[in-house]
Write an enzyme that holds these catalytic residues in place. Structure first.
Site, PDB file in Angstrom:
ATOM      1  N   ASP A 206       0.837  -1.201   0.000  1.00  0.00           N
ATOM      2  CA  ASP A 206       0.000   0.000   0.000  1.00  0.00           C
ATOM      3  C   ASP A 206       0.871   1.251   0.000  1.00  0.00           C
ATOM      4  OD1 ASP A 206      -2.302   1.567   0.203  1.00  0.00           O
ATOM      5  OD2 ASP A 206      -2.277   1.524   2.391  1.00  0.00           O
ATOM      6  N   TYR A 207       0.655   2.139  -0.983  1.00  0.00           N
ATOM      7  CA  TYR A 207       1.372   3.414  -0.985  1.00  0.00           C
ATOM      8  C   TYR A 207       0.976   4.236   0.237  1.00  0.00           C
ATOM      9  CZ  TYR A 207       3.437   3.185  -5.663  1.00  0.00           C
ATOM     10  OH  TYR A 207       4.208   2.851  -6.750  1.00  0.00           O
TER      11      TYR A 207
ATOM     12  N   ASP B 132      -4.925   2.649  -3.536  1.00  0.00           N
ATOM     13  CA  ASP B 132      -3.462   2.793  -3.543  1.00  0.00           C
ATOM     14  C   ASP B 132      -2.756   1.500  -3.150  1.00  0.00           C
ATOM     15  OD1 ASP B 132      -3.998   5.475  -4.092  1.00  0.00           O
ATOM     16  OD2 ASP B 132      -4.015   5.991  -1.969  1.00  0.00           O
TER      17      ASP B 132
END
Length: 231
Positions: free
Chosen positions: A8-9, A185
């Site tokens: 996950d960004y 994301d």
């Protein structure tokens, strides 16, 4: 014999906002690895970071993401359940401390009105003829969209580019891992249990280096037997 890997960004939209605006305070916070919500709380509430409470941080988080979505004082007051005057003061304080963000918003709106569209980092365009509407609600929605699209649209650019590169690299290096899902994301992979560490290293490397910004990209990555465990 398989594991799920969730990558996950971290705060990608705020990082892109820092890149696009070039705001020195926001850039410095990400460059030094600070918690940006704590930094914003310290700026808005005029206290040192060590004195930021969990409630201050929560409010700062709403403000940070609200700015991206063009949230006005009325909406902020509702979200935080505070008087309108307080919401107006918070927003004024935010823009006073993050002047680069205020300038980015002004310049983005001016350019959008002039050329009729806004663009992402990879030059995808969103046309906004509603910016000239005589109806306040329609025009204001277009203004919020003009502010948000370069940020959220660029986040979409970035993760799609990471997906393309990862599919190629995993296949090229024969790593037994398959990309199975994208959620906002986050990318989710299924990998052989024996290859989890290798796959995680490749995923992190590709996602964090996919595009060079003024601030570093960071990915939170975990593995588990199910999606909950991988979080």
């Amino acid at each position: 014999g398989k594991r799920l890997i969730a990558a996950d960004y971290s705060q990608i939209e705020l990082r892109i906002l820092a890149h696009l605006s070039g705001d020195p305070t926001l850039v410095a916070a990400f460059a030094s690895g600070e918690d940006v919500h704590t930094r914003t709380a310290a700026e808005v509430f005029d206290v040192v970071p060590a004195l930021v409470t969990s409630e201050m941080r929560r409010r700062a988080k709403v403000i940070n993401f609200g700015i991206i979505y063009g949230m006005g004082p009325q909406r902020l007051a509702r979200e935080l359940e505070i008087p309108l005057a307080d919401a107006q003061r918070y927003i004024a304080s935010y823009f006073g401390r993050y002047a680069g963000v205020a300038r980015f918003i002004e310049e983005t709106l001016a350019e959008a009105r002039r050329q009729g569209f806004v663009a992402t980092l990879l030059k995808r365009r969103r046309y906004l003829p509603e910016l000239t509407s005589r109806e306040d609600g329609v025009r204001q929605f277009a203004e919020r969209t003009a502010i948000n699209t370069p940020v959220q649209g660029s986040a979409a650019d970035l993760i799609k580019l990471a997906m393309v590169r990862l599919e190629d690299r995993l296949a090229r290096e024969g790593i037994p891992a398959t990309m199975i899902l994208q959620v906002h994301d986050e990318l989710l992979f299924e990998a052989d249990a024996a290859a989890v560490e290798t796959a995680m290293a490749v995923v992190r490397e590709e996602m964090e280096s996919v595009m060079e910004l003024r601030v570093p990209l960071r990915v939170d990555i975990r593995a588990g037997l199910n999606w909950a465990e991988a979080h």
